[in-house]
Design a protein around this motif. Structure first.
Motif, PDB file in Angstrom:
ATOM      1  N   GLN A  50      17.135  25.817  40.074  1.00 32.03           N
ATOM      2  CA  GLN A  50      18.053  26.473  39.526  1.00 32.03           C
ATOM      3  C   GLN A  50      17.624  28.046  39.267  1.00 32.03           C
ATOM      4  O   GLN A  50      16.544  28.036  38.649  1.00 32.03           O
ATOM      5  N   VAL A  51      18.477  28.828  39.724  1.00 30.25           N
ATOM      6  CA  VAL A  51      17.871  30.266  39.715  1.00 30.25           C
ATOM      7  C   VAL A  51      18.922  31.006  39.081  1.00 30.25           C
ATOM      8  O   VAL A  51      20.250  30.735  39.551  1.00 30.25           O
ATOM      9  N   ALA A  52      18.662  31.766  37.922  1.00 32.60           N
ATOM     10  CA  ALA A  52      19.597  32.549  37.271  1.00 32.60           C
ATOM     11  C   ALA A  52      18.945  33.889  37.163  1.00 32.60           C
ATOM     12  O   ALA A  52      17.854  34.265  36.938  1.00 32.60           O
ATOM     13  N   LEU A  53      19.763  35.165  37.252  1.00 35.21           N
ATOM     14  CA  LEU A  53      19.498  36.464  37.088  1.00 35.21           C
ATOM     15  C   LEU A  53      20.260  37.027  35.844  1.00 35.21           C
ATOM     16  O   LEU A  53      21.482  36.722  35.762  1.00 35.21           O
ATOM     17  N   HIS A  54      19.980  37.789  34.982  1.00 36.75           N
ATOM     18  CA  HIS A  54      20.544  38.691  34.244  1.00 36.75           C
ATOM     19  C   HIS A  54      20.177  40.124  34.201  1.00 36.75           C
ATOM     20  O   HIS A  54      19.218  40.599  34.505  1.00 36.75           O
ATOM     21  N   GLY A  55      21.245  40.653  33.988  1.00 33.43           N
ATOM     22  CA  GLY A  55      21.080  42.317  33.880  1.00 33.43           C
ATOM     23  C   GLY A  55      22.279  42.766  33.646  1.00 33.43           C
ATOM     24  O   GLY A  55      23.143  42.309  32.598  1.00 33.43           O
ATOM     25  N   HIS A  56      22.497  44.226  33.636  1.00 32.98           N
ATOM     26  CA  HIS A  56      23.599  44.997  33.114  1.00 32.98           C
ATOM     27  C   HIS A  56      23.981  46.259  34.076  1.00 32.98           C
ATOM     28  O   HIS A  56      23.123  46.643  34.618  1.00 32.98           O
ATOM     29  N   TRP A  57      25.344  46.613  33.953  1.00 33.49           N
ATOM     30  CA  TRP A  57      25.712  47.709  34.593  1.00 33.49           C
ATOM     31  C   TRP A  57      26.016  48.948  33.660  1.00 33.49           C
ATOM     32  O   TRP A  57      26.412  48.484  32.534  1.00 33.49           O
ATOM     33  N   ALA A  58      26.101  50.102  33.998  1.00 35.22           N
ATOM     34  CA  ALA A  58      26.636  51.062  33.199  1.00 35.22           C
ATOM     35  C   ALA A  58      28.194  50.835  32.999  1.00 35.22           C
ATOM     36  O   ALA A  58      28.868  50.256  34.108  1.00 35.22           O
ATOM     37  N   ARG A  59      28.917  50.813  31.759  1.00 31.98           N
ATOM     38  CA  ARG A  59      30.289  50.543  31.876  1.00 31.98           C
ATOM     39  C   ARG A  59      31.299  51.149  32.911  1.00 31.98           C
ATOM     40  O   ARG A  59      32.089  50.407  33.165  1.00 31.98           O
ATOM     41  N   PRO A  60      31.253  52.339  33.119  1.00 33.52           N
ATOM     42  CA  PRO A  60      32.070  52.982  34.322  1.00 33.52           C
ATOM     43  C   PRO A  60      31.481  52.414  35.448  1.00 33.52           C
ATOM     44  O   PRO A  60      32.642  52.643  36.439  1.00 33.52           O
ATOM     45  N   ASN A  61      30.749  51.687  35.917  1.00 32.39           N
ATOM     46  CA  ASN A  61      30.517  51.110  37.271  1.00 32.39           C
ATOM     47  C   ASN A  61      31.539  50.320  37.609  1.00 32.39           C
ATOM     48  O   ASN A  61      31.948  49.344  36.790  1.00 32.39           O
ATOM     49  N   PRO A  62      32.323  50.641  38.799  1.00 34.69           N
ATOM     50  CA  PRO A  62      33.464  49.539  39.043  1.00 34.69           C
ATOM     51  C   PRO A  62      32.985  47.938  39.206  1.00 34.69           C
ATOM     52  O   PRO A  62      33.843  47.156  38.922  1.00 34.69           O
ATOM     53  N   GLN A  63      31.741  47.970  39.573  1.00 41.86           N
ATOM     54  CA  GLN A  63      31.275  46.538  39.758  1.00 41.86           C
ATOM     55  C   GLN A  63      31.487  45.731  38.521  1.00 41.86           C
ATOM     56  O   GLN A  63      31.422  44.378  38.396  1.00 41.86           O
ATOM     57  N   ALA A  64      31.322  46.682  37.450  1.00 46.59           N
ATOM     58  CA  ALA A  64      31.210  45.834  36.194  1.00 46.59           C
ATOM     59  C   ALA A  64      32.536  44.971  35.702  1.00 46.59           C
ATOM     60  O   ALA A  64      32.616  44.415  34.622  1.00 46.59           O
ATOM     61  N   LEU A  65      33.406  45.351  36.641  1.00 48.45           N
ATOM     62  CA  LEU A  65      35.133  44.574  36.139  1.00 48.45           C
ATOM     63  C   LEU A  65      34.843  43.274  37.214  1.00 48.45           C
ATOM     64  O   LEU A  65      35.849  42.658  37.138  1.00 48.45           O
TER      65      LEU A  65
END
Length: 210
Positions: A50-65
């Motif tokens: 089982q592999v999991a990744l955690h991270g974050h985007w800048a809120r304005p990044n369209p991918q954050a939706l």
């Protein structure tokens, strides 16, 4: 990913090594029929298969939706291979190629933006990467200005459902060619070339000959 059988790697320890080497991934999603791509650091976790990744985007990044299917790519070392390095270059009419290691993780994204979870994520990221940079920054949850910064990001958790590991290291060549390429790459100035040489040499060890 085009993955000939000769270049397929099945040992997840190889993925661990790629993630430890460089955990700045390419994250690909599709929105309204068009690809959306981000490049960002992640925390890598593996328990068994089982592999999991955690991270974050800048809120304005369209991918954050986005929540749903995604592709995460770990990029390993890569190097040009000259056909002139092969002992059988003339007899086999060899041509140039490129050796490399890469991992494609297909899975599902889940987003989150609650303060406590984001604070934990930012703290974990800083503890992972600050020592490598020789820094000592830490997220301080008691500071209002640190907590306010969390409003500008959206976190994600990515769970891998299918993993493709491609280690293209001249496995489709005779042993003598592989050995010759590894030796030439080991003497290169570029670290990527030397890393590819080490990967090739590790896989040459079990071979008894051509």
């Amino acid at each position: 990913m085009y993955l000939p059988r000769a270049f397929a790697e099945n040992d997840l320890a190889a993925l661990d090594a790629l993630a430890a080497r460089d955990s700045f991934v390419t994250l690909v999603t599709v929105r309204d029929g068009a690809p959306c791509v981000s490049h960002l650091p992640v925390l890598y976790r593996r328990e068994g298969g089982q592999v999991a990744l955690h991270g974050h985007w800048a809120r304005p990044n369209p991918q954050a939706l986005h929540a749903g299917p995604a592709l995460a790519i770990f990029h390993g070392p890569h190097a040009y291979v000259s056909p002139g390095w092969y002992p059988d270059k003339e007899a086999a009419a060899r041509v140039p190629t490129w050796n490399y290691a890469v991992a494609h993780l297909h899975g599902t994204l889940r987003t989150f933006d609650d303060e406590a979870a984001l604070a934990e994520l930012v703290d974990a990221l800083s503890r992972r990467f600050e020592p490598e940079a020789g820094g000592d920054w830490r997220f301080e949850p008691e500071r209002d200005d640190h907590r306010r910064q969390l409003r500008g990001i959206v976190g994600f958790r990515f769970v891998a459902e299918r993993i493709e590991l491609k280690f293209k290291l001249s496995q489709n060549h005779p042993h003598a060619n592989r050995r010759a390429v590894a030796e030439r790459l080991a003497g290169q100035a570029r670290e990527d070339g030397r890393e590819v040489a080490r990967l090739m040499s590790a896989r040459l060890a079990p071979d008894a000959g051509d």
